[in-house]
Design a protein around this motif. Sequence first.
Motif, mmCIF file in Angstrom:
data_model
loop_
_atom_site.group_PDB
_atom_site.id
_atom_site.type_symbol
_atom_site.label_atom_id
_atom_site.label_comp_id
_atom_site.label_asym_id
_atom_site.label_seq_id
_atom_site.Cartn_x
_atom_site.Cartn_y
_atom_site.Cartn_z
ATOM 1 N N UNK A 232 0.832 -1.209 0.000
ATOM 2 C CA UNK A 232 0.000 0.000 0.000
ATOM 3 C C UNK A 232 0.860 1.249 0.000
ATOM 4 N N UNK A 233 1.910 1.242 0.844
ATOM 5 C CA UNK A 233 2.791 2.403 0.872
ATOM 6 C C UNK A 233 3.504 2.589 -0.459
ATOM 7 N N UNK A 234 3.963 1.493 -1.047
ATOM 8 C CA UNK A 234 4.659 1.571 -2.328
ATOM 9 C C UNK A 234 3.772 2.220 -3.388
ATOM 10 N N UNK A 235 2.502 1.834 -3.423
ATOM 11 C CA UNK A 235 1.567 2.420 -4.385
ATOM 12 C C UNK A 235 1.358 3.909 -4.109
ATOM 13 N N UNK A 236 1.197 4.252 -2.837
ATOM 14 C CA UNK A 236 1.001 5.668 -2.467
ATOM 15 C C UNK A 236 2.228 6.495 -2.843
ATOM 16 N N UNK A 237 3.391 5.965 -2.553
ATOM 17 C CA UNK A 237 4.659 6.660 -2.836
ATOM 18 C C UNK A 237 4.780 6.981 -4.316
ATOM 19 N N UNK A 238 4.465 6.012 -5.157
ATOM 20 C CA UNK A 238 4.562 6.235 -6.605
ATOM 21 C C UNK A 238 3.517 7.234 -7.093
ATOM 22 N N UNK A 239 2.323 7.159 -6.563
ATOM 23 C CA UNK A 239 1.282 8.089 -6.990
ATOM 24 C C UNK A 239 1.638 9.529 -6.617
ATOM 25 N N UNK A 240 2.269 9.725 -5.469
ATOM 26 C CA UNK A 240 2.692 11.063 -5.066
ATOM 27 C C UNK A 240 3.771 11.585 -6.011
ATOM 28 N N UNK A 241 4.724 10.745 -6.353
ATOM 29 C CA UNK A 241 5.789 11.169 -7.264
ATOM 30 C C UNK A 241 5.248 11.449 -8.662
ATOM 31 N N UNK A 242 4.299 10.659 -9.128
ATOM 32 C CA UNK A 242 3.692 10.924 -10.436
ATOM 33 C C UNK A 242 2.907 12.226 -10.416
ATOM 34 N N UNK A 243 2.247 12.508 -9.294
ATOM 35 C CA UNK A 243 1.520 13.778 -9.172
ATOM 36 C C UNK A 243 2.493 14.953 -9.170
ATOM 37 N N UNK A 244 3.641 14.785 -8.507
ATOM 38 C CA UNK A 244 4.657 15.838 -8.523
ATOM 39 C C UNK A 244 5.216 16.030 -9.929
ATOM 40 N N UNK A 245 5.417 14.934 -10.640
ATOM 41 C CA UNK A 245 5.908 15.019 -12.016
ATOM 42 C C UNK A 245 4.937 15.811 -12.888
ATOM 43 N N UNK A 246 3.656 15.520 -12.757
ATOM 44 C CA UNK A 246 2.658 16.255 -13.547
ATOM 45 C C UNK A 246 2.641 17.732 -13.182
ATOM 46 N N UNK A 247 2.836 18.031 -11.895
ATOM 47 C CA UNK A 247 2.885 19.429 -11.468
ATOM 48 C C UNK A 247 4.088 20.145 -12.090
ATOM 49 N N UNK A 248 5.227 19.477 -12.102
ATOM 50 C CA UNK A 248 6.430 20.078 -12.678
ATOM 51 C C UNK A 248 6.293 20.287 -14.190
ATOM 52 N N UNK A 249 5.479 19.465 -14.836
ATOM 53 C CA UNK A 249 5.314 19.551 -16.291
ATOM 54 C C UNK A 249 4.165 20.466 -16.709
ATOM 55 N N UNK A 250 3.437 21.016 -15.738
ATOM 56 C CA UNK A 250 2.270 21.832 -16.067
ATOM 57 C C UNK A 250 2.611 22.999 -16.978
ATOM 58 N N UNK A 251 3.666 23.715 -16.652
ATOM 59 C CA UNK A 251 4.016 24.900 -17.439
ATOM 60 C C UNK A 251 4.373 24.520 -18.873
ATOM 61 N N UNK A 252 5.142 23.441 -19.047
ATOM 62 C CA UNK A 252 5.519 23.012 -20.388
ATOM 63 C C UNK A 252 4.286 22.537 -21.165
ATOM 64 N N UNK A 253 3.399 21.848 -20.469
ATOM 65 C CA UNK A 253 2.162 21.410 -21.119
ATOM 66 C C UNK A 253 1.356 22.604 -21.600
ATOM 67 N N UNK A 254 1.343 23.669 -20.791
ATOM 68 C CA UNK A 254 0.646 24.889 -21.197
ATOM 69 C C UNK A 254 1.277 25.540 -22.413
ATOM 70 N N UNK A 255 2.602 25.555 -22.468
ATOM 71 C CA UNK A 255 3.294 26.112 -23.634
ATOM 72 C C UNK A 255 3.018 25.272 -24.874
ATOM 73 N N UNK A 256 2.996 23.947 -24.705
ATOM 74 C CA UNK A 256 2.700 23.071 -25.834
ATOM 75 C C UNK A 256 1.278 23.300 -26.338
ATOM 76 N N UNK A 257 0.351 23.510 -25.417
ATOM 77 C CA UNK A 257 -1.036 23.789 -25.810
ATOM 78 C C UNK A 257 -1.139 25.116 -26.553
ATOM 79 N N UNK A 258 -0.361 26.091 -26.128
ATOM 80 C CA UNK A 258 -0.388 27.401 -26.795
ATOM 81 C C UNK A 258 0.039 27.286 -28.254
ATOM 82 N N UNK A 259 0.958 26.381 -28.524
ATOM 83 C CA UNK A 259 1.412 26.201 -29.907
ATOM 84 C C UNK A 259 0.319 25.653 -30.812
ATOM 85 N N UNK A 260 -0.736 25.107 -30.197
ATOM 86 C CA UNK A 260 -1.831 24.559 -31.003
ATOM 87 C C UNK A 260 -2.985 25.545 -31.164
ATOM 88 N N UNK A 261 -2.800 26.803 -30.691
ATOM 89 C CA UNK A 261 -3.848 27.805 -30.796
ATOM 90 C C UNK A 261 -3.580 28.700 -32.007
#
Length: 237
Positions: A202-231
């Motif tokens: 259970x802890x192993x699953x929680x640990x990975x989900x937290x790190x994946x959530x942090x990864x998505x947070x760190x990539x938010x700005x780049x994802x926004x820039x990529x979306x802007x290129x499609x406008x």
Amino acid sequence: MQSTFGSSNLVRRLAPWGPTEAEPGLGVAERLAAWVGPLQAIQLQAVNQAVGTPAAGSKPGAKADLTGDVQRVRGVLASAIAKDPLALAGIKPGDTEDHGYGPWQQRHIELQRQMGQMCGALRDHARQTVSRASPRLRQLATLDAAFEQLLADREAALLPQTLSHLERRYKALRAAHRATCEATGQPDDPARWRAPGGWLRTFSDDWRQVLLAELDLRLEAVTGLAEALRQPSLFET
């Protein structure tokens, strides 16, 4: 630019395991007002005024697609997160000793370092790509650079706090498991800790989900820039 930190998936995952700094109900403007000092506010205003009007005579460049770059970086880091910290520490699956939170903490720190390096390099690349696309997107890239610098200290202070939240989660799951064994009179079987339903699984699953959530947070700005290129409207002069 970052979204409201308090509404992120990362904070929602950490909240049940301890207090978080985020306050519910605050939007981006209110949170920035609390984080930004007078000098920083002046600097941000100066940047905003400087990018208020596209440079005269600027011409749009060729369109690019950053989505593939984001997916590749996320894939590499997600694969690193999926690796077993205990195996990387040389702990064999049949080992019945409780090695504590140490191996998880060490791997977590290493993964945060990797995320910082790779996501930072990707964000720089994204801004360069966006800047070449059109005058309006060049303005967006300039603002993104300003916000990254503005929030860097705050991010550096907040993200390492995930370690203490996960340590509390680790200790709580281990204590609950021991209490259950004592209450039921059943012997503690370390071989079942990592089986489905086991406390360490259970802890192993929680640990990975937290790190994946942090990864998505760190990539938010780049994802926004990529979306802007499609406008298409952002390519108009």
